[in-house]
Design an enzyme around this catalytic site. Structure first.
Site, PDB file in Angstrom:
ATOM      1  N   LYS A  66       0.814  -1.216   0.000  1.00 39.71           N
ATOM      2  CA  LYS A  66       0.000   0.000   0.000  1.00 39.71           C
ATOM      3  C   LYS A  66       0.851   1.271   0.000  1.00 39.71           C
ATOM      4  O   LYS A  66       0.503   2.255  -0.661  1.00 39.71           O
ATOM      5  CB  LYS A  66      -0.947   0.009   1.198  1.00 39.71           C
ATOM      6  CG  LYS A  66      -0.298   0.255   2.541  1.00 39.71           C
ATOM      7  CD  LYS A  66      -1.322   0.377   3.642  1.00 39.71           C
ATOM      8  CE  LYS A  66      -0.657   0.635   4.988  1.00 39.71           C
ATOM      9  NZ  LYS A  66       0.052   1.922   5.043  1.00 39.71           N
ATOM     10  N   THR A  67       1.982   1.250   0.731  1.00 43.80           N
ATOM     11  CA  THR A  67       2.833   2.444   0.765  1.00 43.80           C
ATOM     12  C   THR A  67       3.399   2.735  -0.620  1.00 43.80           C
ATOM     13  O   THR A  67       3.467   3.886  -1.058  1.00 43.80           O
ATOM     14  CB  THR A  67       3.977   2.265   1.776  1.00 43.80           C
ATOM     15  OG1 THR A  67       3.427   1.969   3.063  1.00 43.80           O
ATOM     16  CG2 THR A  67       4.826   3.516   1.866  1.00 43.80           C
ATOM     17  N   ASP A  93      -3.570   7.846   4.048  1.00 40.45           N
ATOM     18  CA  ASP A  93      -3.049   6.531   4.414  1.00 40.45           C
ATOM     19  C   ASP A  93      -3.770   6.037   5.669  1.00 40.45           C
ATOM     20  O   ASP A  93      -4.271   6.834   6.458  1.00 40.45           O
ATOM     21  CB  ASP A  93      -1.543   6.651   4.684  1.00 40.45           C
ATOM     22  CG  ASP A  93      -0.854   5.298   4.778  1.00 40.45           C
ATOM     23  OD1 ASP A  93      -1.469   4.284   4.393  1.00 40.45           O
ATOM     24  OD2 ASP A  93       0.302   5.259   5.230  1.00 40.45           O
ATOM     25  N   GLU A  94      -3.819   4.719   5.857  1.00 39.78           N
ATOM     26  CA  GLU A  94      -4.454   4.100   7.041  1.00 39.78           C
ATOM     27  C   GLU A  94      -5.856   4.673   7.272  1.00 39.78           C
ATOM     28  O   GLU A  94      -6.222   5.055   8.388  1.00 39.78           O
ATOM     29  CB  GLU A  94      -3.581   4.320   8.288  1.00 39.78           C
ATOM     30  CG  GLU A  94      -2.167   3.789   8.177  1.00 39.78           C
ATOM     31  CD  GLU A  94      -2.081   2.270   8.233  1.00 39.78           C
ATOM     32  OE1 GLU A  94      -3.136   1.611   8.270  1.00 39.78           O
ATOM     33  OE2 GLU A  94      -0.953   1.744   8.224  1.00 39.78           O
ATOM     34  N   GLN A 151      -7.987  -4.449   9.396  1.00 35.74           N
ATOM     35  CA  GLN A 151      -6.949  -4.059  10.352  1.00 35.74           C
ATOM     36  C   GLN A 151      -7.353  -2.830  11.161  1.00 35.74           C
ATOM     37  O   GLN A 151      -6.497  -2.120  11.691  1.00 35.74           O
ATOM     38  CB  GLN A 151      -5.631  -3.791   9.621  1.00 35.74           C
ATOM     39  CG  GLN A 151      -5.023  -5.021   8.974  1.00 35.74           C
ATOM     40  CD  GLN A 151      -3.624  -4.749   8.441  1.00 35.74           C
ATOM     41  OE1 GLN A 151      -2.655  -4.636   9.189  1.00 35.74           O
ATOM     42  NE2 GLN A 151      -3.516  -4.639   7.123  1.00 35.74           N
ATOM     43  N   ARG A 193       1.760 -10.377  10.669  1.00 35.05           N
ATOM     44  CA  ARG A 193       3.076  -9.765  10.903  1.00 35.05           C
ATOM     45  C   ARG A 193       4.194 -10.713  10.480  1.00 35.05           C
ATOM     46  O   ARG A 193       5.331 -10.295  10.288  1.00 35.05           O
ATOM     47  CB  ARG A 193       3.280  -9.434  12.383  1.00 35.05           C
ATOM     48  CG  ARG A 193       2.341  -8.414  13.020  1.00 35.05           C
ATOM     49  CD  ARG A 193       2.165  -7.169  12.209  1.00 35.05           C
ATOM     50  NE  ARG A 193       1.013  -7.284  11.301  1.00 35.05           N
ATOM     51  CZ  ARG A 193       0.800  -6.506  10.258  1.00 35.05           C
ATOM     52  NH1 ARG A 193       1.676  -5.587   9.939  1.00 35.05           N
ATOM     53  NH2 ARG A 193      -0.273  -6.661   9.496  1.00 35.05           N
TER      54      ARG A 193
END
Length: 740
Positions: free
Chosen positions: A34-35, A218-219, A249, A610
């Protein structure tokens, strides 16, 4: 167009990056890049000349993420990224308010209170009201204020329903008034004041709408009501919002995050495109299959399915321990094995649901001589000596800052006791002035008054001595002139504190105001690097904003210990998720909250994703928590992961919650997946006649389900989740339970 910009993007990523001028919701699964998509979208918009670097706004949730985005952009394009409006919500709102401080009714040199400074302010206001801090815990009042601000509510708009909330709201109102008098704002106030500024000032609102045609977030799943409202204010009919997030998330509801913002996106931005990024570049297939299976049990989600081009990898290792001590020993042994295989300690993470679990793990690691680091430790700008130095600097910039004055008026000690400070505060209240004005014109008499006079002369002398000096020299002069260094030289561990004070001077020397403000901005947002006071205010704002973030330190190769919440956004080769027990993970409090179990499941999804290569899930039959030995059954989350993905490392005798032993086979599942939990079976077979999972009724609390049990004989008790009364522990000797 430089075609290399788009090289290596998979089809959904390419579609997202090259979208036409439309609003879009990008559902980016864990590890899906995503980044990269967000940063490449910005570069694509600039390179294709659809927007200038100053014509877009990008919001992140941490300063670290903002810096990473700017670094990547610098590598992608031959542009100067300094001055671009890329930062956190708080950072961007601070910038907006600095540029328009008059319209926002703030002094140009307003200071930002971090969480600890805000709590001190709350306590001062409560003391002036003679409020009992046991009946009204200051942290609860602090939360009340922040929560209402994050919902866009001033004290005048809060709906109070009882005397308790009315009194807290009175604190809120007086707290706001005191902040305004001192010229300070807290974190939530930055957002609320910026929102109010744009809401009521149509000229400013239209100016920024015309400037920022493209708004990228973002997020997005972590935005709260006020943040989303601020974004919607900036996004007019001709603006395009590119929101990247993952509803699976969303784990910060306790901080006010509203997952519903994602579900209402197409309503608020009609015609918005939705693109799913489902290819995972982090984890092996078995880990992703486990995460997909688990999260599929949530009813409220937009839906996606992670996959990888990598192989299936290893099964998830599951270890059942007789106690938390045995669990910790197993983890230590496995860490040693991983190290022997060549894995670095820093690539291994130990995750837990609650901070209270770390004690046993730390003890075992220390005893084994294994280096570890607890993620989220005290950060540089939060350290005592730095907070003191910053308080002196805040007084130089703004003498009306009562909070800064109270921190250092008697530090280092100069003979000004608590009673003298109280007298100063009482006099300030009577005369309606700041503490500084009172200290200058109406100080107490006697020895205390003389000491206060010495302090006033110290601050005035510092202010005069630094006039016209560059920022680093201001900081160095204040650190030295305040006698902080002299004080710490007398302390046993003072050498490290003095080193930190020297590092503060270094931070000022390398500080660049262009990181926060755009020198070319037409809206007055620039900071003149030749204006020492302006540079000092920018540096103090930078320090306050940085103090709000948590991150692991750098240095030696060490294991990473952290809560699952803290692990979000990170990745490791090997991950241990400990304490996989009912009541712990999922947490018992989730049973009382609406959709609480769904949030716990999202948190477990974060924990699973993770891991890159190896994943361990561990749980213990008994655990010492909060001074009590508790007996648990395994987490229900094990039942939501397909059996073929799990590898049981061991099978140990289960100890009954009421004494006695059960058979081997800790999972309580046959190879075919049937069977019940062994601890529940042992409880059922015990003399009490009750079992975990049994439906019961109570004459006062009504219907419920037994979810836990501990003790034996006269001390035996059960934990029941009642439909209407919530979760309660009941002593079996006295509880009048009956089977439902």
């Amino acid at each position: 167009m430089n075609s290399s910009l788009l090289d290596g993007l998979n089809p959904p990523q390419l579609e997202a990056v090259t979208l036409p001028d439309v609003s879009a919701l990008i559902l980016a699964g864990a590890g899906s890049g995503k980044t990269r998509v967000l940063t490449t979208r910005i570069a694509y918009l600039i390179q294709s000349r659809r927007v200038s670097p100053s014509g877009l706004l990008a919001v992140t949730f941490t300063n670290k993420a903002a810096r990473e985005m700017l670094t990547r952009l610098s590598a992608m394009l031959p542009i100067n990224t300094r001055g671009m409006w890329i930062g956190t919500f708080h950072g961007l709102c601070n910038r907006l308010l600095r540029a328009h401080h008059r319209e926002a009714a703030l002094p140009q040199s307003f200071q930002i209170l971090d969480s600890s400074d805000q709590l001190s302010m709350v306590k001062r206001v409560m003391k002036s009201m003679n409020l009992d801090d046991e009946k009204f815990p200051p942290r609860q009042v602090q939360w009340f204020i922040a929560n209402n601000k994050e919902h866009g509510l001033r004290a005048s708009a809060v709906d109070t329903t009882d005397d308790f909330s009315r009194r807290m709201n009175e604190v809120y109102e007086l707290y706001d008034q005191q902040c305004q008098r001192e010229g300070v704002v807290d974190f939530a106030e930055l957002l609320l004041r910026a929102f109010e500024l744009l809401s009521r000032n149509e000229i400013l609102r239209e100016h920024y709408r015309a400037r920022f045609h493209h708004i990228l977030v973002d997020e997005f799943q972590d935005t709260n009501k006020l943040q989303y409202g601020w974004l919607r204010l900036l996004a007019g009919r001709d603006n395009f919002v590119f929101a990247v997030g993952d509803d699976d998330q969303s784990v910060y509801r306790f901080r006010g995050a509203e997952p519903g913002n994602m579900f209402g996106f197409d309503r608020d931005f009609p015609g918005a495109r939705v693109i799913k990024l489902e290819q995972n570049y982090r984890s092996h297939g078995n880990i992703l299959d486990a995460a997909n299976a688990l999260i599929s049990h949530n009813r409220t989600r937009l839906g996606k399915n992670l996959w990888t081009a990598e192989g299936s990898g290893e099964q998830l290792r599951v270890y059942e321990a007789p106690s938390d001590l045995d669990e910790a020993r197993y983890i230590v042994d496995e860490v040693r094995n991983l190290r022997a295989e060549g894995m670095r300690s820093t690539d291994i993470a130990l995750l837990y649901r609650s901070n209270a679990q770390s004690r046993v793990l730390e003890h075992a690691l220390f005893g084994a001589g294994l280096s570890y680091r607890v993620y989220g430790g005290l950060r540089f700008f939060e350290r005592q000596e730095i907070k003191h130095a910053l308080a002196y600097l805040r007084l130089i910039a703004n003498p009306e800052d009562d909070g800064a004055l109270l921190r250092v008026i008697n530090f280092p000690t100069r003979g000004i006791g608590a009673r003298s400070i109280e007298s100063l505060q009482e006099s300030a209240t009577v005369h309606g002035t700041s503490l500084w004005q009172t200290a200058c014109s109406n100080p107490p008499g006697g020895k205390a008054g003389a000491s206060i006079g010495t302090f006033v002369r110290l601050i005035e002398g510092l202010r005069n001595s630094v006039t016209g000096l560059p920022l680093a020299e201001i900081v160095e002069a204040v650190v030295g002139g305040s006698t902080l260094k002299d004080h710490y030289q007398t302390e046993r561990d003072g050498a490290e504190r003095i080193e930190n004070l020297d590092e503060l001077v270094n931070a000022a020397a390398t500080f660049n105001s262009e990181d926060l403000y755009d020198p070319a901005a037409p809206d007055g947002g620039a900071v003149d690097p030749n204006d020492p006071l302006a540079m000092l205010n920018a540096f103090l704002a930078h320090a306050a904003l940085e103090a709000g973030e948590h991150q692991a330190g750098a240095g030696e190769d060490a294991l990473q210990l952290m809560t699952v919440h803290s692990s979000k956004g990170l990745e490791f080769h090997a991950v241990f998720v400990s304490g996989m027990e009912e009541g712990l993970f999922p947490h018992e409090n989730s049973l009382n909250e609406e959709d609480g179990l769904e949030e716990e499941r999202r948190l477990m999804y974060v924990a699973l994703t993770r891991a890159r290569r190896r994943l361990y899930l561990t749980y213990a039959q008994s655990r010492m928590l909060h001074g009590q030995t508790r007996y648990h059954i395994r987490s229900r989350f094990f039942d939501e992961i397909p059996e073929q993905l799990l590898k049981r490392v061991n099978a140990v005798p289960q100890r009954s919650a009421l004494g006695g032993m059960s058979s081997f086979g800790g999972f309580g599942r046959s190879s075919g997946g049937g069977g019940g939990n062994s601890l529940a079976s042992s409880v059922a077979a015990s003399a009490s006649g009750w079992r975990v999972g049994q439906n019961v009724t109570h004459p006062k609390f009504g219907a419920g389900v037994i979810v836990n049990a501990e003790g034996r004989g006269a001390d035996a008790r059960v934990q029941v989740n009642f439909r209407d009364a919530g979760v309660k522990w009941l002593a079996l000797e006295y509880a009048k339970l009956s089977a439902a």
